[in-house]
Design an enzyme around this catalytic site. Structure first.
Site, short mmCIF file in Angstrom:
data_model
loop_
_atom_site.label_atom_id
_atom_site.label_comp_id
_atom_site.label_asym_id
_atom_site.label_seq_id
_atom_site.Cartn_x
_atom_site.Cartn_y
_atom_site.Cartn_z
CE1 TYR A 1 -4.04 1.99 0.22
CE2 TYR A 1 -2.77 3.29 1.77
CZ TYR A 1 -3.87 3.14 0.95
OH TYR A 1 -4.79 4.16 0.85
CB SER B 1 -7.22 2.43 -2.93
OG SER B 1 -7.64 3.76 -2.79
CG ASP C 1 -14.32 3.36 -6.74
OD1 ASP C 1 -14.56 4.23 -5.88
OD2 ASP C 1 -13.28 2.70 -6.78
CG HIS D 1 -12.59 2.65 -3.12
ND1 HIS D 1 -11.87 2.86 -4.28
CD2 HIS D 1 -11.68 2.74 -2.10
CE1 HIS D 1 -10.60 3.07 -3.99
NE2 HIS D 1 -10.46 3.01 -2.68
#
Length: 712
Positions: free
Chosen positions: A484, A564, A647, A682
């Site tokens: 991430y 993301s 999303d 999302h």
């Protein structure tokens, strides 16, 4: 900023890709428009700008054509159905949320295994028969309406709860009678990024909302000017009291919650995703006028993170990183609020302070030691009472409660074991198992180790590596590297049935703690933001190189994944080092770094990314923006992009434009596909059935392109 855009008759066509293993694939090729935008003297083409409108006939035709190609490829993978079956079996175990008590009753969520959404229950006591308070599965046939949040009144009689549809960030809040499980008829709309908090008399709630967006723009319009309201039960939303707003500050957001003693409304003033915040409060009771707009600006400047977690009268307890990048606990007396009078109660330590709660008139402080949990309990004067012993290397969450509670609950999980719920008794200092899932696998057959490697600039980075015991480091193991690296978010050990299925398949799961996250405090976070964002990609690439060097895997067996901001990570690394990876799985990614701030809440991410409106930051963004760094004629890794047409966090245009550009640039045998989910957003609140389907598609794709042989 100038750009030219001519009216286009946009068509969607098919092109045959002539290559050995994917010659049967026909990629939908989008017409390239003549859109050129000028940034600080640099002209940048944006030929797929028309895909930013997901509802245009041309975009819908392109979406349908892409899904046809993608699912045509996935449907021919022999292992896919067996993988789906096994993931479904592994997912089918009873699991619980962390219980809490309010008004003499307990509240807990439970999923019997394959329910699309967890069910919320209330109990008169811990050993009483649970009563259904809210079952979201009955609100939609496909389980696409999710419970996003709730708050119980102090007397335990009423519940405020928020629902979202198809994964949208927009929520509608309602009020429910706990005893009857019936709604009162109250409805609060256009709520997003908000908590809800009851006044102690149970007569109303504070919440934050935006103005109603213009027709047809709720999934794309920019979200500015959030406002804090008070809703009195039994009245229409149109009569709600505007408690606080700042028409001069469009980016300010507000979270308002009532202190446990009911005397204050604390207002956390945020600015996008910046980890720093302001802290205001308003006195309640004594005839206070909620609509007068008068608040006390306790901490008026955006200089550090200040998180209120409890009070003793006029003494506010605050978790902060002001002058302490890894966090400390301070006390602020409202009668003497000057910084010179602030008291350090628990100073900064070597570990990173992640959260604090105030229960049993003590501080329950959760720390991270190299990205795994440690928990200490302090007296209010800062003296250490004890360290809570945890079962091993993993993640502990929870520890909620009220100041006079003598119990708290927490969950403990690891990569190889789902969450077990514990009850902690402050009187005895003992933890006992409250709920433990019954497993369909033997966790003792798997192991997790933590290693440390050096990034490009020499920075020492930790990484968890999980796999079956007895695995040989011979360079032949299929490996999934997940990351991430952003927004101060820490990746700590957690359980996923789909990851377990991957390890059953003989795979390795690796998770590094990249800069940009919060594992080592604010300095670690800042080292992966704005002009230093490349550090995050360097950390991830170095993790991959470590796995290859140490014989865990090889470039031909290595896949990368992230969602993301992690989707950006994957997109940047696969374009910078296409030779290093065999497969890439960017999910709901931020992939157009020049225009992300123009949609919904994207402007809020400039605190981490910077903005193309700034000349220096534009240059940095352009250097790594995945969409703008695809090179024609390059053989890219086998790629499965995943997104959702609903999303409204990271709008699907990011993935649409990247997929179109990738398919046009790519020259090689590897499939490069996009999977576009419908009736999903999302990720938050996604139905279990859709989670399993998507996981089976991802791991089926990896089995195909990495040559994984199933053991079943």
């Amino acid at each position: 900023m100038k750009y030219a855009l001519r009216s286009l008759a946009v068509g969607v066509f098919l092109i045959m890709i002539g290559c050995a293993t994917t010659s049967h694939l026909q990629y939908p090729l989008a017409h390239k428009g003549p859109v050129v935008e000028e940034y600080h003297g640099t002209k940048v083409a944006d030929p797929y700008r028309w895909l930013e409108n997901p509802d245009s006939p041309e975009s819908r035709a392109w979406i349908e054509a892409q899904n046809k190609v993608t699912f045509g490829f996935l449907n021919q993978i022999e292992e896919r159905s067996a993988i789906r079956k096994r993931i479904t079996e592994l997912w089918n175990f009873e699991r619980y949320g962390i219980p809490f008590r309010e008004g003499g009753r307990y509240f807990i969520s439970r999923n019997d295994g394959l329910q699309n959404q967890s069910v919320l229950y209330s109990l008169e006591s811990l050993d009483a028969t649970p009563q259904v308070l809210l079952d979201p599965n009955k609100l939609s046939q496909e389980g696409t309406i999710a419970l996003k949040g709730y708050d119980i009144s102090e007397d335990g009689k009423l519940m405020a709860y928020g629902l979202s549809e198809s994964g949208s960030d927009w929520e509608t809040w309602k009020i429910r009678n706990v005893a009857t499980a019936d709604d009162t008829g109250d409805e609060l709309k256009w709520v997003k990024f908000s908590i809800v908090s009851w006044t102690r008399d149970g007569k109303g709630v504070f919440y934050s909302r935006y103005d109603e967006p213009k027709d047809g723009s709720k999934l794309q319009s920019v979200n500015y000017f959030q406002k804090l309201y008070y809703h009195r039960i039994g009245t229409p939303q149109s009569e709600d009291i505007l408690v606080y707003h700042r028409p001069d500050q469009k980016e300010w957001g507000f979270r308002g919650f009532v202190t446990e003693d009911g005397q204050y409304l604390v207002i956390v003033v945020s600015q996008g995703t910046d980890t720093r915040n302001r802290l205001f409060y308003k006195k309640l009771g004594d005839g206070a006028n909620l609509a007068d707009g008068k608040v006390v600006e306790l901490i008026p400047d955006l200089e550090a993170s200040y998180e209120y977690f409890g009070n003793d009268g006029k003494m506010f307890f605050i978790q902060t990183d002001a002058g302490a990048p890894r966090g400390k606990i301070i006390g602020i007396n409202l009668d003497q609020p000057a910084k010179s009078n602030w008291t350090v109660l628990v100073p900064e330590s070597e570990e990173t302070l992640s959260s604090v709660s105030y229960v049993n008139r003590q501080f329950v402080a959760s720390y991270m030691k190299d990205a795994h949990s440690r928990v200490r309990i302090y007296h209010p004067d800062g003296k250490l009472d004890r360290e809570l012993l945890l079962p091993g290397i993993g993640t502990a969450t929870g520890f909620g409660g009220e100041p006079d509670d003598t119990e708290t609950f927490y969950a403990f999980t690891s990569f190889t074991a789902p969450a077990t719920i514990y009850r902690y008794d402050f009187k005895t200092g003992q933890s006992t198992v409250f709920r433990q899932p019954k497993l369909l696998f033997d966790p003792s057959q798997y192991q997790t180790t933590q290693v440390f490697y050096n990034s490009k600039d020499g920075t020492r980075v930790p990484m968890f590596i999980s796999h079956r015991k007895g695995l040989k480091q011979n360079g032949s193991n299929p490996t999934l590297l997940y990351g991430y690296g952003g927004f101060n978010i820490s990746l700590t050990p957690s359980f996923s049935p789909s990851v377990l299925a991957w390890m059953e398949m003989g795979g390795i799961y690796a998770q590094p703690s990249l800069r940009g996250g919060g594992e080592y405090g604010e300095q670690w976070h800042k080292a992966g933001t704005k002009l230093q964002k490349q550090n995050v990609f360097d950390d991830f690439i170095a993790a991959a190189e470590y796995l290859v060097k140490e014989g865990y895997t090889s470039s031909k067996k290595l896949a990368i994944a992230g969602g993301s901001n992690g989707g950006l990570l994957v997109g940047a690394c696969m374009t910078q080092r296409p030779d290093l990876f065999a497969a890439a799985l960017p999910a709901v990614g931020v992939l157009d770094m020049l225009r992300f701030h123009k949609f919904t809440i994207g402007w809020a991410w400039t605190s981490d990314y910077g903005s193309a409106d700034n000349p220096e930051e534009f240059s940095a963004l352009l250097k790594y923006s995945p969409l703008h760094n695809l090179k024609p004629g390059t053989a890219y890794p086998a790629t499965l992009i995943t997104t959702a047409d609903h999303d409204d966090r990271v709008v699907p245009a990011h993935s649409f434009k990247f997929a179109a550009a990738l398919q046009e640039a790519h020259r090689g045998p590897n499939p490069v596909l996009i999977r576009i989910e419908t009736k999903a957003g999302h990720g938050a609140g996604k139905p279990t059935a859709k989670i399993i389907e998507e996981a089976a598609d991802r791991y089926g794709f990896l089995a195909e392109v990495l040559g994984v042989k199933l053991p079943y």
